[in-house]
Design an enzyme around this catalytic site. Structure first.
Site, PDB file in Angstrom:
ATOM      1  CD  GLU A   1     -37.637 -23.349 -21.676  1.00 51.45           C
ATOM      2  OE1 GLU A   1     -36.825 -24.152 -21.213  1.00 51.45           O
ATOM      3  OE2 GLU A   1     -38.530 -22.812 -21.002  1.00 51.45           O
TER       4      GLU A   1
ATOM      5  CB  CYS B   1     -45.003 -22.846 -22.701  1.00 44.71           C
ATOM      6  SG  CYS B   1     -43.678 -21.698 -22.307  1.00 44.71           S
TER       7      CYS B   1
ATOM      8  CG  PHE C   1     -45.016 -17.331 -31.692  1.00 40.33           C
ATOM      9  CD1 PHE C   1     -46.228 -17.852 -31.243  1.00 40.33           C
ATOM     10  CD2 PHE C   1     -45.027 -16.110 -32.347  1.00 40.33           C
ATOM     11  CE1 PHE C   1     -47.417 -17.171 -31.455  1.00 40.33           C
ATOM     12  CE2 PHE C   1     -46.207 -15.415 -32.567  1.00 40.33           C
ATOM     13  CZ  PHE C   1     -47.412 -15.945 -32.122  1.00 40.33           C
TER      14      PHE C   1
ATOM     15  CG  ASP D   1     -36.629  -9.654 -12.625  1.00 34.16           C
ATOM     16  OD1 ASP D   1     -36.916 -10.316 -13.627  1.00 34.16           O
ATOM     17  OD2 ASP D   1     -36.985  -9.984 -11.472  1.00 34.16           O
TER      18      ASP D   1
HETATM   19  C1  UGA Z   1     -43.364 -24.142 -26.673  1.00 36.77           C
HETATM   20  C2  UGA Z   1     -43.728 -23.820 -28.135  1.00 36.77           C
HETATM   21  O1  UGA Z   1     -43.166 -24.825 -28.996  1.00 36.77           O
HETATM   22  C3  UGA Z   1     -43.183 -22.451 -28.531  1.00 36.77           C
HETATM   23  O2  UGA Z   1     -43.581 -22.148 -29.847  1.00 36.77           O
HETATM   24  C4  UGA Z   1     -43.758 -21.410 -27.563  1.00 36.77           C
HETATM   25  O3  UGA Z   1     -43.296 -20.116 -27.854  1.00 36.77           O
HETATM   26  C5  UGA Z   1     -43.330 -21.772 -26.151  1.00 36.77           C
HETATM   27  O4  UGA Z   1     -43.840 -23.082 -25.826  1.00 36.77           O
HETATM   28  C6  UGA Z   1     -43.929 -20.754 -25.207  1.00 36.77           C
HETATM   29  O5  UGA Z   1     -45.148 -20.729 -25.032  1.00 36.77           O
HETATM   30  O6  UGA Z   1     -43.193 -19.903 -24.723  1.00 36.77           O
HETATM   31  P1  UGA Z   1     -41.159 -25.029 -25.470  1.00 36.77           P
HETATM   32  O7  UGA Z   1     -41.947 -25.018 -24.197  1.00 36.77           O
HETATM   33  O8  UGA Z   1     -39.769 -24.494 -25.481  1.00 36.77           O
HETATM   34  O9  UGA Z   1     -41.942 -24.215 -26.607  1.00 36.77           O
HETATM   35  O10 UGA Z   1     -41.078 -26.553 -25.907  1.00 36.77           O
HETATM   36  P2  UGA Z   1     -41.479 -27.428 -27.176  1.00 36.77           P
HETATM   37  O11 UGA Z   1     -40.334 -27.541 -28.085  1.00 36.77           O
HETATM   38  O12 UGA Z   1     -42.776 -27.002 -27.731  1.00 36.77           O
HETATM   39  O13 UGA Z   1     -41.676 -28.838 -26.456  1.00 36.77           O
HETATM   40  C7  UGA Z   1     -42.703 -29.009 -25.483  1.00 36.77           C
HETATM   41  C8  UGA Z   1     -42.735 -30.411 -24.986  1.00 36.77           C
HETATM   42  O14 UGA Z   1     -43.283 -31.276 -25.977  1.00 36.77           O
HETATM   43  C9  UGA Z   1     -41.392 -31.012 -24.580  1.00 36.77           C
HETATM   44  O15 UGA Z   1     -41.569 -31.665 -23.334  1.00 36.77           O
HETATM   45  C10 UGA Z   1     -41.104 -32.004 -25.683  1.00 36.77           C
HETATM   46  O16 UGA Z   1     -40.337 -33.092 -25.241  1.00 36.77           O
HETATM   47  C11 UGA Z   1     -42.499 -32.442 -26.068  1.00 36.77           C
HETATM   48  N1  UGA Z   1     -42.601 -32.962 -27.463  1.00 36.77           N
HETATM   49  C12 UGA Z   1     -42.350 -32.141 -28.516  1.00 36.77           C
HETATM   50  C13 UGA Z   1     -43.006 -34.273 -27.684  1.00 36.77           C
HETATM   51  O17 UGA Z   1     -43.267 -35.032 -26.723  1.00 36.77           O
HETATM   52  N2  UGA Z   1     -43.130 -34.722 -28.972  1.00 36.77           N
HETATM   53  C14 UGA Z   1     -42.870 -33.926 -30.032  1.00 36.77           C
HETATM   54  O18 UGA Z   1     -43.015 -34.409 -31.174  1.00 36.77           O
HETATM   55  C15 UGA Z   1     -42.476 -32.611 -29.801  1.00 36.77           C
END
Ligand code: UGA
Length: 436
Positions: free
Chosen positions: A154, A262, A151, A32
């Site tokens: 977090e 993301c 995929f 890095d």
């Molecule tokens: C997301 C994807 O879920 C992963 O599969 C992907 O690899 C990752 O982006 C990436 O591109 O690296 P992440 O950003 O860790 O993962 O978060 P998520 O768990 O997807 O949640 C995203 C947002 O959606 C959060 O703010 C969460 O609070 C919100 N959310 C999630 C809702 O408002 N309602 C739901 O039912 C689920």
């Protein structure tokens, strides 16, 4: 002989990938340009919060298999090079900024040995892999390039890396696929589906998956708006439709919407790329998905105003949660923090609590007030906003909290609190998408 790996970019994705690959027995060097990050990682300290990764990192550093450096020549020993740098939204538009991806391929090119394989993991606009192949064909014609999107979520980064629900590899040559099969042999042995694709399809799989997830969340938040207008309850609606296995219950949690590093940037970059490709119309719906998502933040503020007053200057508002989701200290595009900042800008006295995200949140919004103790945050508050669903907020005692606030108003922006319990303790309880 066992393959040696390098990981370029040791942020969230790269640090996780490096530690996980080392735990599979590979010798891994993480590179890095950020000397401070490298120094920290080299000591086995994680520069961010991710459950389980701290212990794994330390264990792998101590094993001697995992090292970190700012010196790009250190990749010369490796056979496979994973590109894990960020692709943030550009400052001047919706498209992804590819500066770091291009720079990292250029930085390792002079050190690539014969038959080495460069593997992109970063989320990129479709066509990037081909462009990088052309870049490499001039600087390191003896190297091959493949794309292997990541995929991981977090909060579940280690589990998602070591036990992913699928492995997708975009390759041009059979040899590249063979090398990747060797790297992932122990994961394949868990019966993990293996999908070989061409380069553009592999790139698209990632943004298509994130677009689908974003659409699912905005769909339920759109239903929440209709429920509010019609006197319905979106939590009951989500439960009912989710029993259809074609729909499913996951990602149907209505609330203040999605944020993070993301989903928001990926759907915007996808729209921008589709427009460049002449397929703008196909993804116009994502603009609506983005707008529904941002509207959810505004709806919380509207609820606060309609209960308290249009003029918020006399009120103290306690915001529970700063991170974009629980079990993370990431505040990038956090809906919770955005709402806190908007209320602060409207003149309210806002105090923010978060179990892990206070420092990053303070860096982003230094003018907000932060409090490490929940009770200190809510004392004398005129309203409590539950905006990130940390487990500990569900354990709060409405009776106890009710005895220290000024006014018993709570707004559940995540539809996770027990409404009956709070109401029984005398609270005015509002939630998005629930009218009664
Ligand atoms: C997301 C994807 O879920 C992963 O599969 C992907 O690899 C990752 O982006 C990436 O591109 O690296 P992440 O950003 O860790 O993962 O978060 P998520 O768990 O997807 O949640 C995203 C947002 O959606 C959060 O703010 C969460 O609070 C919100 N959310 C999630 C809702 O408002 N309602 C739901 O039912 C689920």
């Amino acid at each position: 002989m066992a393959l040696k790996l390098s990981v370029v970019g040791t942020g969230y994705l790269g640090a996780t990938h490096a530690a996980c690959m080392s735990s599979l027995g590979f010798t891994v060097v993480g590179v890095d340009t950020d000397a401070q990050k490298v120094a920290q990682l080299s000591k086995g300290e994680l520069p961010f919060y991710e459950p389980g990764l701290d212990t794994l990192l330390l264990q792998e550093i101590e094993s001697g298999r995992l090292t970190f450096t700012t010196d790009f020549s250190a990749v010369a020993d490796a056979d496979v090079h994973f590109i894990c740098v960020g692709t943030p939204q550009s400052k001047d538009g919706l498209a992804a900024d590819l500066t770091y991806v291009k720079a990292s391929v250029a930085a390792i090119a002079p050190f690539l040995k014969d038959n080495s394989l460069v593997v992109g993991k970063s989320t990129v606009p479709v066509g990037t892999a081909q462009m990088l192949r052309e870049q490499l064909s001039k600087s390191a014609p003896h190297a091959d390039l493949a794309w292997n999107p990541e995929f991981l979520r977090e909060g579940f980064a280690v589990e998602d890396t070591l036990k992913p629900n699928r492995l997708v590899v975009g390759v041009v040559t059979d040899r590249a696929e063979q090398i990747l099969k060797e790297v992932y042999a122990s994961i394949i042995a868990l019966d993990t589906p293996w999908i070989r694709a061409d380069l553009p399809t592999a790139e698209l799989v990632k943004v298509a998956a994130n677009s689908f997830l974003a659409t699912k969340i905005s769909f339920i938040n759109a239903m929440a708006e209709v429920c509010e207008a019609a006197g319905g309850d979106v939590t009951v609606l989500a439960k009912a439709i989710g029993y259809d296995p074609r729909i499913g219950h996951r990602f149907l949690q209505a609330g203040i919407g999605f944020g993070g590093g993301c989903l928001p940037k990926d759907i915007r970059a996808f729209m921008a790329r589709a427009e460049e490709l002449g397929a703008k119309q196909a993804l116009d719906f994502l603009r609506e998905i983005d707008e529904i998502n941002l509207r959810a933040r505004q709806r919380v503020i509207d609820v606060v105003r309609s209960d308290l007053s249009e003029d918020l200057t006399k009120y103290k508002i306690a915001v529970l949660g700063a991170t974009f989701k629980p079990d993370s200290d990431d505040v990038r595009d956090s809906p919770a923090l955005d709402i806190a900042a908007q209320l602060h800008a409207a003149g309210a006295k806002v105090v923010v609590h978060d179990p892990k995200g206070i420092e990053p949140a303070r860096k982003r919004f230094p003018t907000l007030t932060f409090e490490e103790n929940v009770e200190n945050a809510v004392v004398d508050a005129d309203a409590i906003l539950h905006l990130t669903e940390w487990k500990e907020y569900r354990a709060l005692d409405p009776q106890r909290i009710g005895s220290i606030v000024k006014s018993k108003l709570i707004i559940d922006g995540r539809n996770m609190l027990d409404r009956d319990l709070w109401r029984a303790a005398g609270w005015r309880f509002h939630a998005l998408g629930r009218t009664d």
